[in-house]
Design an enzyme around this catalytic site. Structure first.
Site: not given
Length: 345
Positions: A241-243
């Site tokens: 997922g993001h980040n």
């Protein structure tokens, strides 16, 4: 490719014991199926039984295994690290296909793209404006490279990979077929019982020597970057997922899913089908065993298992105790009946 036994031993830093140094070795095979003119490896004594009737011409092994009985005529290739020697042999005997350094006339490459020397771009590849491709890189058929993407030297992008705008990819990176690099993260806010999409304007940074398996998806950062550290290896069918900040030399096995804003430190291992909640830190050299669910931080150099995951030994003791529960319930029921009889008396 054919190599003499003597040349192969020298290449793989192994000592020949027995056999004929001039024998040709044409290919490599596993210990169960290797035949004439093939080389194999014995990396665990429990597999020695497969060598009794083996037709292999040579076998990599360590010093201890060299004391075992081997078929007459089979050369022993004694090495400090038989697995690494065997990998070297496999690469030499089975070299990867080399594509002519050329740009397909069926590729769509924007005029502003910077192309390094000795690159290969296959048919129906799309490379959009202001991107750069480093020297010696291969981009195979059907791949799509977005705008402002930088890809380093000696990378291999397999068919139908999609790399979104502003992604940064280092040197010696392998991305296998069907993977998606830099898609939007899964982020929404609710308003009036509707899901409002959180815009993702960050990017993804993949450092040197990373390998990403087929059909893996890695999301861009919301505002900053999703980072995959140097030397990390990611299996097929993984969702990141993001980040996320993935450290160096991390192993992430197939069908694992990592939520957003996690930190996975150097040399951690996530076995197959691991699920990780968001904002979790997994410490360096930690091992998360298969099918575990991570809902909290994992300390460095520990082994955890279960869902929710806990120390491996604790989880196994609990599982063993659970298996005894039916018998325990029978005993409790018997005791209750005895107590009931005593009360009546």
């Amino acid at each position: 490719m054919t190599i003499t036994l003597e040349a192969l031993a020298k290449l793989c830093d192994a000592e020949i014991i027995g056999g004929n140094a001039g024998n040709p070795i044409t290919s490599a095979a596993d210990i169960k199926s290797a035949g004439t003119h093939q080389v194999t490896v014995l990396n665990d004594p429990k597999y020695a039984r497969y060598l009794v009737d083996s037709k292999a011409s040579a076998c990599f092994m360590n010093t201890q295994s060299a004391q075992l009985e081997f078929p007459e005529g089979m050369a022993k290739l004694v090495s400090k690290n038989p697995d690494i020697s065997f990998i070297t042999a496999v690469n030499a005997l089975h070299p990867q296909t080399k594509f002519a350094r050329d740009l397909s006339k069926h590729a769509a490459i924007a005029d502003s793209v910077q192309l390094g020397a000795n690159i290969y771009v296959g048919a129906f590849v799309s490379i959009e404006a202001d991107s750069s491709i480093g020297e010696g890189t291969e981009i195979h058929s059907g791949a799509r490279i977005g705008r402002h993407v930088s890809i380093g030297k000696n990378c291999r992008i397999y068919p139908n990979v999609v790399i979104y705008d502003h992604s940064q990819i280092g040197d010696d990176v392998l991305i296998h077929a069907g993977s998606i690099i830099g898609a939007d993260g899964f982020g929404y806010k609710q308003q009036n019982e509707k899901h409002i999409k959180v815009p993702h304007i960050g990017n993804i940074i993949i450092e040197n020597r990373v390998e990403i398996g087929a059909n893996t998806c890695i999301d861009r950062g919301t505002f900053g970057s999703t980072v995959i550290g140097a030397g990390t290896k990611i299996d097929n069918l993984v969702q990141i997922g993001h980040n996320n900040a993935i450290g160096e030399n991390v192993i992430i096995c197939g069908q694992s899913g990592i939520s957003g804003s996690c930190i996975i430190e150097n040399n951690a291992i996530l076995a197959g089908s691991t699920g990780v909640a968001d904002h979790v830190r997994i410490g360096h050299h930690a091992v998360v065993m298969a099918r575990s669910g991570i809902s909290g931080n994992v300390e460095p150099a520990t082994q955890v298992w279960g869902s929710p995951a806990k120390d491996k030994k604790v989880a196994w003791r609990e599982l063993a105790a659970l298996a005894k529960l039916p018998e325990l319930l029978k005993k409790v029921k018997a005791l209750e009946e005895k107590i009931s009889l005593l009360d009546k008396k």
